[in-house]
Design an enzyme around this catalytic site. Structure first.
Site, PDB file in Angstrom:
ATOM      1  N   GLU A   1       0.860  -1.186   0.000  1.00  0.00           N
ATOM      2  CA  GLU A   1       0.000   0.000   0.000  1.00  0.00           C
ATOM      3  C   GLU A   1       0.898   1.238   0.000  1.00  0.00           C
ATOM      4  O   GLU A   1       1.983   1.230   0.581  1.00  0.00           O
ATOM      5  CB  GLU A   1      -0.842  -0.001   1.288  1.00  0.00           C
TER       6      GLU A   1
ATOM      7  N   LYS B   1      -9.642   1.650  -1.902  1.00  0.00           N
ATOM      8  CA  LYS B   1      -9.871   1.164  -0.527  1.00  0.00           C
ATOM      9  C   LYS B   1     -11.237   1.603   0.011  1.00  0.00           C
ATOM     10  O   LYS B   1     -11.551   2.796  -0.012  1.00  0.00           O
ATOM     11  CB  LYS B   1      -8.747   1.719   0.357  1.00  0.00           C
TER      12      LYS B   1
ATOM     13  N   CYS C   1      -5.028  -3.194   2.936  1.00  0.00           N
ATOM     14  CA  CYS C   1      -4.690  -2.976   4.345  1.00  0.00           C
ATOM     15  C   CYS C   1      -5.844  -3.186   5.326  1.00  0.00           C
ATOM     16  O   CYS C   1      -6.216  -4.314   5.624  1.00  0.00           O
ATOM     17  CB  CYS C   1      -4.080  -1.582   4.481  1.00  0.00           C
TER      18      CYS C   1
HETATM   19  O1  LIG Z   1      -1.146   6.806   4.820  1.00  0.00           O
HETATM   20  C1  LIG Z   1      -0.883   6.369   3.681  1.00  0.00           C
HETATM   21  O2  LIG Z   1      -0.450   7.081   2.761  1.00  0.00           O
HETATM   22  C2  LIG Z   1      -1.070   4.915   3.446  1.00  0.00           C
HETATM   23  N1  LIG Z   1      -2.147   4.372   4.195  1.00  0.00           N
HETATM   24  C3  LIG Z   1      -1.989   3.709   5.340  1.00  0.00           C
HETATM   25  O3  LIG Z   1      -0.891   3.557   5.845  1.00  0.00           O
HETATM   26  C4  LIG Z   1      -3.243   3.147   5.994  1.00  0.00           C
HETATM   27  C5  LIG Z   1      -4.106   4.268   6.479  1.00  0.00           C
HETATM   28  S1  LIG Z   1      -3.353   5.291   7.705  1.00  0.00           S
HETATM   29  N2  LIG Z   1      -2.896   2.237   7.039  1.00  0.00           N
HETATM   30  C6  LIG Z   1      -3.721   1.281   7.450  1.00  0.00           C
HETATM   31  O4  LIG Z   1      -4.823   1.064   6.961  1.00  0.00           O
HETATM   32  C7  LIG Z   1      -3.178   0.431   8.619  1.00  0.00           C
HETATM   33  C8  LIG Z   1      -4.158  -0.570   9.156  1.00  0.00           C
HETATM   34  C9  LIG Z   1      -3.654  -1.200  10.399  1.00  0.00           C
HETATM   35  O5  LIG Z   1      -2.552  -1.004  10.840  1.00  0.00           O
HETATM   36  C10 LIG Z   1      -4.569  -2.112  11.137  1.00  0.00           C
HETATM   37  O6  LIG Z   1      -5.666  -2.464  10.648  1.00  0.00           O
HETATM   38  O7  LIG Z   1      -4.187  -2.493  12.250  1.00  0.00           O
END
Ligand SMILES: O=C(O)CNC(=O)[C@H](CS)NC(=O)CCC(=O)C(=O)O
Length: 275
Positions: free
Chosen positions: A41, A113, A155
């Protein structure tokens, strides 16, 4: 039988740096004989603020990162599944998407997503993805590729079996979870969720993950994995932030068939609703 590669890296806010890391992963995947490479991701960048993300985002046709990877895919005849950002319909938001770049370098599939990571964990991560990201509204039907029928999620979607069950029902063979999991949630949930999704869908699971320190505020858990449809871990890249690394495994169509035949998971939709 086809070899697939899962790639692990540490994206920063520098698109040029991240493209270089991905180019190294492409080289390693080609050397290992892989017929497709799965990247994490947000491979294009991980920023430290929504403002920074908005300043970096570009349509794919103008993104040096995406154009660079398309050139790699074409040159090496290697399909690449990669998580990126794209402009939102609201100019203050972006889309968190994954695209399939085929062996001709063309983007042929795209998934956005649908579940956004909004959490406030005491002494743990506080992240509000919905502040800067616009959620998708559709499941992308599994698509045929040289390594099998691939289904894309991203994710945090991993925590919602409804999406993977729907993809299984639509004929998925390989379910992908390009990710950037946090360390506290990763250490307790990552492996068990991936294996559960593989076991309950009887599909291969390919989960490319970000690892290590992206900036002062973000560190990712790593442990990119390939899991077979019986729930066995075929590959685990580990949690060390080192140079970008891959792991490979062989997709065995016979095993997919065997498990479904030996243990049919027939749903009781007369008792509970079909998802
Ligand atoms: O921010 C960006 O550019 C890329 N996107 C992410 O890193 C995303 C949103 S902050 N991370 C997750 O979904 C982690 C989920 C997770 O860690 C869980 O379900 O425990």
């Amino acid at each position: 039988m086809a070899i697939v590669a899962v790639g692990q890296m540490t994206s920063t806010a520098s698109m040029a740096h991240n493209l270089k890391q991905c180019q190294l992963l492409v080289k390693k995947a080609v050397k290992a004989g892989a017929k497709a490479l799965f990247l994490p991701e947000a491979s294009d960048w991980i920023s430290s603020s929504p403002q920074e993300t908005l300043s970096l985002v570009k349509p794919v046709t103008e993104s040096p990162f995406v154009l660079g990877l398309q050139a790699e895919a074409k040159r090496e005849k290697l399909p690449i599944h990669v998580g990126i950002h794209e402009p939102g319909s609201d100019p203050q938001k972006v889309k968190n998407t994954v695209v399939w770049i085929d062996e001709n370098g063309e983007i042929t599939q795209r998934y956005q997503k649908i579940h956004l990571f909004d959490v406030e964990i005491k002494d743990g991560p506080v992240l509000k993805e919905s502040n800067s990201v616009e959620p998708g509204t559709k499941i992308l039907p599994p698509f045929q590729t040289p390594v099998g029928k691939v289904a894309s999620t991203i994710c945090f979607d991993l925590r919602f079996p409804e999406i993977t069950l729907a993809l299984k029902r639509q004929g998925a063979e390989i379910i992908t979870f390009p990710s950037a999991f946090t360390v506290p949630t990763g250490k307790d949930h990552w492996e068990i969720l991936l294996r559960a999704r593989a076991i309950e869908t009887q599909c291969y699971v390919i989960a490319a993950a970000q690892v290590g320190k992206h900036n002062e505020m973000r560190t990712s858990y790593g442990h990119s994995m390939i899991v077979d449809p019986w729930g066995r871990i075929l590959a685990d890249v580990g949690g060390k932030e080192d140079e970008p690394e891959i792991a490979t495994a062989t997709i065995d169509r016979e095993l997919l068939k065997k498990i479904k035949t030996e243990m049919p998971l027939l749903r009781r939709t007369d008792v509970y609703p079909e998802v």
